[in-house]
Structures are given as structure tokens and as C-alpha cells.
Design a protein around this motif. Structure first.
Motif, short mmCIF file in Angstrom:
data_model
loop_
_atom_site.label_atom_id
_atom_site.label_comp_id
_atom_site.label_asym_id
_atom_site.label_seq_id
_atom_site.Cartn_x
_atom_site.Cartn_y
_atom_site.Cartn_z
N ASP A 114 -9.79 11.13 -62.31
CA ASP A 114 -10.89 11.98 -62.24
C ASP A 114 -10.83 13.37 -62.87
O ASP A 114 -11.49 13.89 -63.64
CB ASP A 114 -11.44 12.05 -61.00
CG ASP A 114 -10.62 12.54 -59.92
OD1 ASP A 114 -9.03 12.70 -60.30
OD2 ASP A 114 -10.95 13.07 -58.88
N TYR B 166 -10.57 12.89 -66.82
CA TYR B 166 -11.96 12.76 -67.10
C TYR B 166 -12.34 13.93 -67.30
O TYR B 166 -13.11 14.23 -68.31
CB TYR B 166 -12.53 11.73 -66.32
CG TYR B 166 -14.13 11.59 -66.94
CD1 TYR B 166 -14.46 10.86 -68.01
CD2 TYR B 166 -15.16 12.08 -66.05
CE1 TYR B 166 -15.65 10.58 -68.50
CE2 TYR B 166 -16.49 12.08 -66.50
CZ TYR B 166 -16.72 11.13 -67.73
OH TYR B 166 -18.04 11.23 -68.23
N GLN B 167 -12.45 15.01 -66.48
CA GLN B 167 -13.09 16.06 -66.27
C GLN B 167 -12.46 17.16 -67.41
O GLN B 167 -13.07 17.90 -68.02
CB GLN B 167 -12.93 16.85 -65.07
CG GLN B 167 -13.70 16.19 -63.94
CD GLN B 167 -15.56 16.54 -64.55
OE1 GLN B 167 -15.67 17.49 -64.97
NE2 GLN B 167 -16.22 15.71 -63.85
N PHE C 21 -12.05 5.61 -66.46
CA PHE C 21 -12.76 6.11 -65.07
C PHE C 21 -13.90 5.29 -64.86
O PHE C 21 -14.23 5.12 -63.48
CB PHE C 21 -13.19 7.69 -65.63
CG PHE C 21 -13.75 8.38 -64.50
CD1 PHE C 21 -12.98 8.88 -63.29
CD2 PHE C 21 -15.12 8.88 -64.79
CE1 PHE C 21 -13.79 9.56 -62.43
CE2 PHE C 21 -15.51 9.65 -63.82
CZ PHE C 21 -14.94 9.89 -62.56
N GLN D 115 -14.78 3.39 -60.99
CA GLN D 115 -16.06 3.86 -60.30
C GLN D 115 -16.78 2.57 -60.06
O GLN D 115 -17.31 2.33 -59.02
CB GLN D 115 -17.18 4.69 -61.25
CG GLN D 115 -16.59 6.20 -61.29
CD GLN D 115 -17.61 6.69 -62.37
OE1 GLN D 115 -17.76 6.31 -63.46
NE2 GLN D 115 -17.98 8.00 -62.01
N THR E 297 -21.14 6.99 -66.80
CA THR E 297 -20.19 7.59 -67.35
C THR E 297 -20.15 7.06 -68.78
O THR E 297 -19.41 7.91 -69.86
CB THR E 297 -18.66 7.10 -66.78
OG1 THR E 297 -18.83 7.59 -65.35
CG2 THR E 297 -17.41 7.74 -67.20
#
Length: 87
Positions: A25, A28-29, A48, A52, A64
Motif C-alpha cells: 500500500d 502504491y501511494q 495492489f 484488495q 484501483t
């Protein structure tokens, strides 16, 4: 002698495994905020979304990867970098 072999066998049977790296995560951010290259963005976004999906967050996984005109989503970011804009 047997005691020494037993101690050595127990040490060999329980080795420590150390894994280091960024949380998915966080990676990804970082791609969303800083703009990864398209290949890295695709790799992180797919991984990611898979995470999820495995957690049962099916709609979040879809968002996403989906392109709906929002710059936070993987496909839109890649299209923008390719100079094609959102669909």
C-alpha cells in the motif's frame, strides 16, 4: 556427542527468515503521489488490486485499475503519460 548433534539439528531446523521491503500500500501511494514510470506503476497497481481482491474488496480493486477520469487510477495515469488522456 549425541547431545551436540541434537543441539546442532535444532539450530538448523529453526533458521530465521528476514524479509525486507516496502509495504504494497505504501508503494502504491508513492506511485500515485510521485508518478512512477508506467511499467512500475502497472506492476504496483496490479499487485495492489490483487491484494484488495484477495481481501474481498472487489469494488476497490476494480477502481484501483479502472479509468474513470480520475488521475489516481492506474489506467488514467498511464494514458496521461502516453499523451492520450482519459477515455
Amino acid at each position: 556427542m549425541i547431545g551436540l548433534l541434537f543441539v546442532l539439528a535444532m539450530q538448523a531446523a529453526t533458521p530465521d527468515i528476514v524479509v525486507s521491503g516496502k509495504r504494497l500500500d505504501e508503494a502504491y501511494q508513492a506511485c500515485v503521489e510521485q508518478g512512477c514510470p508506467p511499467l512500475r506503476d502497472a506492476q504496483v497497481s496490479i499487485a495492489f488490486a490483487e491484494q484488495q481482491f484477495r481481501q474481498g474488496a472487489y469494488q476497490r480493486a476494480r477502481r484501483t485499475l479502472a479509468c474513470r477520469g480520475c488521475a489516481q487510477q492506474a489506467e488514467c495515469r498511464d494514458r496521461t503519460k502516453a499523451g492520450r488522456g482519459a477515455i
